[in-house]
Design a protein around this motif. Structure first.
Motif, PDB file in Angstrom:
ATOM      1  N   SER A   1       0.836  -1.216   0.000  1.00  0.00           N
ATOM      2  CA  SER A   1       0.000   0.000   0.000  1.00  0.00           C
ATOM      3  C   SER A   1       0.866   1.260   0.000  1.00  0.00           C
ATOM      4  O   SER A   1       0.584   2.222   0.721  1.00  0.00           O
ATOM      5  CB  SER A   1      -0.947   0.002   1.212  1.00  0.00           C
ATOM      6  OG  SER A   1      -1.859  -1.064   1.141  1.00  0.00           O
TER       7      SER A   1
ATOM      8  N   GLN B   1      -2.449  -3.357  -2.165  1.00  0.00           N
ATOM      9  CA  GLN B   1      -2.763  -3.711  -0.782  1.00  0.00           C
ATOM     10  C   GLN B   1      -2.305  -5.143  -0.501  1.00  0.00           C
ATOM     11  O   GLN B   1      -2.340  -5.999  -1.380  1.00  0.00           O
ATOM     12  CB  GLN B   1      -4.279  -3.605  -0.584  1.00  0.00           C
ATOM     13  CG  GLN B   1      -4.816  -4.011   0.769  1.00  0.00           C
ATOM     14  CD  GLN B   1      -6.330  -4.219   0.735  1.00  0.00           C
ATOM     15  OE1 GLN B   1      -6.828  -5.205   0.190  1.00  0.00           O
ATOM     16  NE2 GLN B   1      -7.063  -3.272   1.293  1.00  0.00           N
TER      17      GLN B   1
ATOM     18  N   ASP C   1      -4.283  -2.477   4.836  1.00  0.00           N
ATOM     19  CA  ASP C   1      -3.810  -3.803   4.447  1.00  0.00           C
ATOM     20  C   ASP C   1      -4.541  -4.863   5.257  1.00  0.00           C
ATOM     21  O   ASP C   1      -4.871  -4.663   6.436  1.00  0.00           O
ATOM     22  CB  ASP C   1      -2.300  -3.919   4.669  1.00  0.00           C
ATOM     23  CG  ASP C   1      -1.514  -3.123   3.642  1.00  0.00           C
ATOM     24  OD1 ASP C   1      -1.707  -3.374   2.448  1.00  0.00           O
ATOM     25  OD2 ASP C   1      -0.715  -2.253   4.033  1.00  0.00           O
TER      26      ASP C   1
ATOM     27  N   GLU D   1     -10.881   1.492   2.281  1.00  0.00           N
ATOM     28  CA  GLU D   1      -9.839   0.712   1.596  1.00  0.00           C
ATOM     29  C   GLU D   1     -10.117   0.573   0.105  1.00  0.00           C
ATOM     30  O   GLU D   1      -9.193   0.309  -0.674  1.00  0.00           O
ATOM     31  CB  GLU D   1      -9.702  -0.668   2.241  1.00  0.00           C
ATOM     32  CG  GLU D   1     -10.870  -1.611   2.054  1.00  0.00           C
ATOM     33  CD  GLU D   1     -11.950  -1.424   3.105  1.00  0.00           C
ATOM     34  OE1 GLU D   1     -12.912  -2.217   3.099  1.00  0.00           O
ATOM     35  OE2 GLU D   1     -11.858  -0.486   3.915  1.00  0.00           O
TER      36      GLU D   1
END
Length: 337
Positions: free
Chosen positions: A12, A38, A59, A269
């Motif tokens: 990431s 990620q 992550d 995310e």
């Protein structure tokens, strides 16, 4: 283990991660490999000949991923952040992987961003900026309120909450705080520690600075919102899942929440740290939030200062070196599970 032969796989990562870690790695001599993607079940296989992974807030480091990391010879998971809710610490212990973090990197950076959100929402700086650029100098619709004399509720009085409290005090505000442990220094500085119900009931502005865990998940929800003042301002620079997104949208629609500033989001995310300007965003909740005129969204930007990135790089690399040397760290997490 010789640091020159020790490989760290970073996930990431953004260009600034590479800039700061490469700059401060000159003192350590690690072999650094950077991945923009990620870390998750599908990307573990990118790791080749590394013994350490360095991860960030979004992550995925659950038990399945940790088992695969162990199979690939990973000995250390180094978080370059303070929060660790995305790491299964029990699994790390089970597979003999040490976990470390950066517990405090310029708490002032996040605290200052939180106050910037308060001021921007209140005085509508973002709207005024856009108006003037279009040669519209009218003041209608830009009315704010004095912060002086208002009551701020701070949930979580760790390093960031404490730094935010000092800023708020400078504006002449009353400060209520909630934490499982009272801070004597803050009490001596005039901060009143109260229960959550009192904080919800009496605060004009509520700022979240607590970690995400089973006790704080959706701490802002339909029930807690019902206890708050009408037109309350809520600021979240901690973790997205502290707020129930559906409930906050409803509270914005019915006017219970007058202002919302979020630097974090439950489903971030899939969105944050990416340029999606040419994409159709499929997340209806974030689109609805951004449609409100009294909502300010920044994309996990609060930590983003030169001082914070410097400390993140130095402490992360220092943690790794000390663990490799067999030293015990106060920043080690796996032993806390």
């Amino acid at each position: 283990m010789n640091s020159a032969t020790t490989k760290i796989a970073f996930f990431s990562t953004q260009p600034y991660d590479k800039t700061f870690f490469e700059k401060y790695n000159t003192e350590f001599g690690f072999d650094l490999e950077f991945f923009e993607t990620q870390l998750n079940l599908r990307t573990v296989n990118l790791i080749q000949n590394a013994t350490i992974v360095c991860v960030f807030v979004n992550d995925v480091v659950n038990s399945e991923v940790i088992e695969l990391l162990a199979d690939r010879g990973i000995k250390i998971i180094a978080l370059r952040c303070a929060g660790f809710n995305n790491v299964d610490l029990e699994a790390a212990k089970k597979f003999g992987i040490q976990v470390c973090r950066v517990p405090a990197y310029s708490p002032e950076a996040v605290a200052e961003h939180a106050m910037a959100m308060v001021l921007t929402l209140n005085r509508k700086i973002h709207k005024a900026y856009n108006r003037v650029r279009e040669q519209n100098f009218a003041l209608n619709g830009l009315l704010g309120f004095d912060l002086y004399g208002k009551t701020f509720g701070i949930i979580g009085t760790g390093n960031i909450g404490k730094a935010f409290s000092k800023i708020v005090k400078g504006f002449g505000c009353k400060i209520l705080a909630f934490d499982i442990v009272k801070d004597p220094e803050m009490e001596a500085d005039g901060v009143e520690f109260v229960d959550l119900q009192t904080l919800f009931k009496e605060s004009n502005v509520i700022s979240l600075h607590c970690p995400l865990n089973e006790h704080t998940y959706h701490i802002i929800n339909k029930d807690s919102l019902s206890q708050m003042k009408d037109n309350v301002m809520i600021i979240n620079t901690s973790r997205g899942a502290l707020i129930d997104t559906a409930d906050i949208i409803e509270a914005l629609k019915n006017g219970k929440v007058g202002y919302l500033g979020i630097d974090v989001y439950e489903q971030e995310e899939k969105l944050f740290f990416r340029d999606l300007s040419e994409n159709i965003i499929q997340d209806d909740a974030i689109q609805r939030l951004m449609s409100f005129p009294n909502v300010l969204v920044t994309a996990h930007q609060a930590f983003f200062t030169n001082e914070a990135l410097t400390q993140i790089a130095e402490v992360t690399l220092g943690n790794i070196q000390e663990l490799l040397m067999g030293k015990k760290l106060k920043n080690t997490l796996a032993q806390m599970a």
